[in-house]
Design an enzyme around this catalytic site. Structure first.
Site, short mmCIF file in Angstrom:
data_model
loop_
_atom_site.label_atom_id
_atom_site.label_comp_id
_atom_site.label_asym_id
_atom_site.label_seq_id
_atom_site.Cartn_x
_atom_site.Cartn_y
_atom_site.Cartn_z
N ASP A 1 46.52 30.48 46.55
CA ASP A 1 46.45 31.11 46.04
C ASP A 1 48.14 31.32 44.56
OD1 ASP A 1 46.40 34.39 45.12
OD2 ASP A 1 47.51 34.91 46.95
N GLU B 1 39.25 36.43 38.16
CA GLU B 1 39.20 37.95 38.01
C GLU B 1 38.11 39.33 37.60
OE1 GLU B 1 41.86 41.26 40.44
OE2 GLU B 1 42.13 40.01 40.75
N LYS C 1 35.63 37.68 40.48
CA LYS C 1 36.66 38.43 41.94
C LYS C 1 36.64 39.82 41.60
CE LYS C 1 41.26 37.79 43.89
NZ LYS C 1 42.67 36.57 43.72
N THR D 1 38.17 41.63 46.51
CA THR D 1 39.37 42.01 46.83
C THR D 1 40.23 43.23 47.01
OG1 THR D 1 41.73 40.89 46.41
CG2 THR D 1 40.06 41.70 44.75
N PHE E 1 43.57 41.73 52.98
CA PHE E 1 44.90 41.36 52.69
C PHE E 1 45.86 41.68 53.86
CE2 PHE E 1 46.04 42.25 48.44
CZ PHE E 1 44.81 41.30 48.00
#
Length: 319
Positions: A16, A95, A131, A155, A177
């Protein structure tokens, strides 16, 4: 073996980060980026040449629908993604602008542009995941993109309704998450000493993983947003885990043994009727944590995107 080596034997490890040195050190299968990570990367002088290259490419493009700043930011995101892909065997997640999180059509348009830019640079779409935030509109955009052979990573996923809607839309991968869920519960309850057994973020990902396997959904579960290596190890066996360099380093330095926690138990449960938009929105309203953290995450990514655009505007003004 180190805990990182043990973990890699159970789970696909994703870095990440946009930090090339960290990727070289920990050798993950995949990488993932977002505006925050890209902003951090270009603040390092080592990566400034990519900023200049993005500006040059944007200046050569004739796209009346985009501002020069937006075009240059798109190129920068893809250039960094390409560099990351060159260092890994798998995929990089790139993203879509968080400000598009509630616009299905604009998300689809931006995703197709990102894929086109990658392909123009010689990177095939099977090395890229788009993303997108797990809003209803984002999930419906991903539904169409998957049909168009553009695979997605959904996400900012905090609850079961989001996960279920993603699976029903045929999304390739989700990033539920962990740490941000724990953050919320700590803030609301004042309890700082929650054990891993009582960790609501770990419990959320475990529930989603088991549900997907029992109903034979193909969507990959990639746990994300960890606050401790104990959270990471509590999800050992998950399809994928995306981990920040600080925690990768902790795992690499520890040689304690641990056991796999999540084991796929494929079932033949009958899938429910697909969730409607009304059901999705109501279940989000009922979940204060998910509603707050989703909005907070979108705002944070949008703020970092705006900061990145300001940096790009300053650089463009020098030319």
């Amino acid at each position: 073996m180190s805990q990182l080596e043990q973990l890699k034997s159970m789970t696909t490890v994703v870095a990440d980060t946009g930090d090339f040195s960290a990727i070289s050190a920990f050798k993950p299968e995949d990488t993932t980026t977002n505006p925050s990570l890209i902003l951090k990367a270009v603040s390092n002088e080592r990566f400034r040449p990519l900023l200049q290259e993005a500006i040059e490419m944007a200046n050569q493009e004739s796209n009346e629908s985009l501002s020069l700043v937006e075009s240059a930011c798109d190129y920068l995101s893809v250039l960094i993604g390409k560099k990351l892909i060159e260092q890994i065997p798998g995929r990089n997640s790139t993203e879509v602008n968080a400000r598009l999180s509630f616009d299905r059509d604009a998300t689809i348009t931006k995703a197709k542009r990102i894929i086109e830019l990658y392909e123009n640079l010689g990177v095939s779409r099977d090395r890229v995941l788009i993303k997108i935030a797990s809003t209803w509109e984002g999930i419906q955009a991903a539904r169409q993109l998957e049909k168009d052979n553009i695979q997605c990573n959904l996400t900012l996923l905090f609850n079961f309704a989001q996960a279920r809607a993603c699976a029903e839309a045929g999304v390739f991968l989700i990033s539920p998450f962990v740490g941000r869920i724990l953050d919320w519960y700590k803030a609301k309850t004042g309890r700082d000493n929650l054990s891993i057994k009582d960790d609501p973020g770990v419990a959320s990902v475990t529930r989603i993983y088991n549900y997907y396997k029992e109903l034979n959904y193909s969507t990959i579960v990639m746990g994300a947003s960890f606050r401790s290596k104990e959270q990471v190890l509590a999800l050992a066996g998950c399809d994928k885990l995306t981990i920040a360099p600080t925690l990768l380093d902790e795992l690499a330095k520890s040689r304690e043994s641990f056991e796999i926690r999540l084991v796929a138990k494929l079932g033949d449960e009958i899938r429910p009727e697909p969730m409607t938009e009304q059901e999705f929105r109501w279940q989000m309203v009922e979940d204060a944590m998910a509603t707050e953290k989703l909005a907070e995450g979108i705002r944070a990514f949008a703020a970092d995107q705006k900061q990145l655009e300001s940096l790009m505007a300053e650089e463009l003004a020098k030319h």
